[in-house]
Design an enzyme around this catalytic site. Structure first.
Site, short mmCIF file in Angstrom:
data_model
loop_
_atom_site.label_atom_id
_atom_site.label_comp_id
_atom_site.label_asym_id
_atom_site.label_seq_id
_atom_site.Cartn_x
_atom_site.Cartn_y
_atom_site.Cartn_z
N ARG A 165 -49.43 20.00 86.15
CA ARG A 165 -49.56 19.16 84.96
C ARG A 165 -50.66 18.13 85.19
NH1 ARG A 165 -44.73 15.86 81.87
NH2 ARG A 165 -44.34 14.96 83.94
N ASP A 449 -39.64 8.68 85.63
CA ASP A 449 -41.09 8.67 85.66
C ASP A 449 -41.59 7.77 84.53
OD1 ASP A 449 -40.95 10.13 83.31
OD2 ASP A 449 -41.62 12.01 84.19
#
Length: 535
Positions: A165, A449
């Site tokens: 990602r 996150d």
């Protein structure tokens, strides 16, 4: 390879940077920058304009100009390569060296190697993550902890397939510039990984696979597709080798799922339901559109809320209609061996969440900890049996309207003092860790996150600017939030001690938190002002 532009490299020394930042790799990045950054900039300007229009109208809708794409039953995405056909369990995490090894060994089908929300873009992390991916792909990665514990890749059994990602379109990499202009972080992360590893992956029977975050329109998907096509042609890789899964984690993207798959159809692999970023996007888009867009405490917003059910069911239907995989959301819980009762309750919730996803037709789901892999695997094994996925479940029973996607007011729950306090506590703890270089942080038995911090601070901003009253009767104000800050920081200091508190940089975390939660202007992404505070 011709050197199109002269890239200036800054930043502190990083071990083995010379293996990643080679002259040919930088030349490749320069070509990507020259061809695509202006388009990226234009698309970011389009985002701002569209947001203003949506806030003014108090709604979004499916695009009339792309109706033919949605109504054409004939097109499908490219078939998945063998190592992406079974994605029932995907584990996510940053590309830190030990975590890389643990993720590959976890028993998950896929490892989402995260250079975005779980990664602070310190220069050492940007380059070091590429080093670790380089070594992992060649199966020569190892790590020894300061305590002497050794980590190596397992020799028995299958390692997880790597899906990288990169950063979203909105983030720049200031340590790589051309004429003082930074390169887009997305092109840096993708470009370095693809340049060094695409051919190696193909020789090993895999391929260059990516998760694409934070997109807001099919035009942004078109840009990614053009980047992929150029990169493959430039390096002599067959066009169509790349596979990309798009995170549908913004509210405008939910209205363009079909168009996003269509633009990427030669390279598309699937769509993912990203819960926290999606909720953050709802708040960001409609933060000033009135009380009907105010969400209750974030922990009270479950995937069974009407607007979330509409979003996930539309995602499954869209994907399977087009031959793409539908990937479920994150199970962020971290098992606590010292508190078996808490762990048992949390694992029951994880199981129920995964059972809902499997029953709805998802082809797999995410976990944040290796101990959750067996639960997720068991649930999807039970549902899938010998089949690798559920692409044959077309969900023709699903019919989702724009009003259903926007029915935020029907979300059950309330705004509470406990919810406000939790948002403050989690944001402060996360931001302190982020500034210190850690983007994946264990907080209150959850692996958090940047998405968690985004929704926490955006909820506070929205509640404060809409004069929301708590369950206590008190109105959310900046003074109330600062009082809670004082109390939560005192709690942290008592937990960690004075020395660790100072070392943890909580004063700067507070400064950043107040900039993104209490300032009159709303920062589109907290990582933008945060990035200015590191290195």
């Amino acid at each position: 390879m011709r050197n199109v532009v002269d890239i200036t490299v800054t930043g502190p020394p990083v071990e083995r940077a010379d293996e990643i930042l080679t002259s040919d790799a930088l030349a490749f990045l320069g070509e990507l920058h020259e061809r695509f950054t202006d388009r990226r900039d234009d698309l970011l300007r389009r985002r701002a304009k569209r947001r203003e229009e949506a806030a003014r109208a108090g709604r979004l809708d499916f695009l009339p100009e792309t109706r033919e794409i949605r109504e054409d039953p004939s097109w499908r995405v490219a078939p998945a390569p063998p190592d992406l056909q079974d994605r029932r369990v995907e584990i996510t995490g940053p590309t830190e060296r030990k975590m890389t090894i643990n993720a590959l060994n976890s028993g998950a089908n896929v490892w989402l190697a995260d250079l975005e929300d779980a990664n602070t873009p310190h220069w050492a992390n940007v380059v070091g993550g590429q080093v670790n991916l380089y070594d992992a792909i060649r199966r020569r990665i190892s790590f020894t902890s300061p305590e002497g514990k050794s980590y190596t890749l397992r020799e028995d059994g299958r390692l997880a397939t790597i899906v990288v990602r990169p950063r979203g379109w909105h983030l720049d990499e200031r340590h790589l510039t051309v004429g003082g202009r930074p390169l887009p972080g997305a092109l840096v992360d993708f470009g370095l990984h693809f340049f060094h590893n695409a051919k190696e992956l193909l020789e090993r029977g895999s391929g260059p696979y990516y998760y694409l975050p934070k997109m807001e329109s099919h035009l942004e998907a078109r840009l990614w597709n053009d980047v992929f096509t150029y990169a493959q042609q430039r390096l002599g890789i067959p066009v169509g080798t790349i596979r990309a899964t798009v995170l549908i984690e913004t509210i405008p993207a939910a209205f363009e799922m079909e168009e996003i798959l269509y633009e990427l159809r030669e390279h598309a692999s699937g769509l993912n339901a990203g819960r926290w970023d999606y909720l953050f996007s709802i708040i960001k888009y409609f933060r000033d559109a009135g009380p009907s867009f105010i969400l209750p405490d974030r922990n009270a917003v479950t995937m069974t809320a009407p607007c979330m059910r509409a979003y996930t069911e539309l995602l499954v239907k869209t994907c399977h209609r087009r031959g793409a995989f539908a990937m479920g959301g994150m199970a962020a819980f971290i098992p606590n061996r010292r508190d078996p009762e808490v762990t048992e309750r949390a694992l029951a919730k994880v199981r129920a969440d995964k059972e809902r996803e499997a029953s709805d037709g998802f082809d797999g789901s995410w976990v944040a900890h290796p101990d959750l892999v067996p639960i997720c695997k068991e649930v999807f094994d039970t549902k899938l049996g010998d089949q690798p996925n559920q692409l044959d479940r077309l969900r023709d029973d699903v019919h989702v309207t724009a009003d259903q996607l926007l029915d935020i007011a029907a979300t059950p729950g309330s705004v509470t003092e406990a919810g406000l306090r939790n948002n403050v506590a989690v944001a402060l703890r996360y931001l302190a860790a982020w500034l210190g270089g850690n983007g994946a942080v264990a907080i209150f038995n959850l692996m958090e996150d940047a998405a968690t911090a985004e929704i926490a601070r955006s909820q506070i901003w929205q509640w404060m600017n809409n004069g929301v009253k708590l369950d206590t009767g008190e109105t959310v104000t900046a003074d109330l939030v600062r009082r809670i800050e004082d109390e939560e920081l005192a709690r942290i200091r008592s937990e960690v001690g004075d020395e660790a508190f100072v070392r943890g940089d909580y004063d700067r975390a507070r400064e950043l938190f107040e900039r993104v939660a209490l300032a009159p202007d709303f920062a589109d992404f907290l990582t933008l002002p945060a990035y200015a505070m590191i290195d």
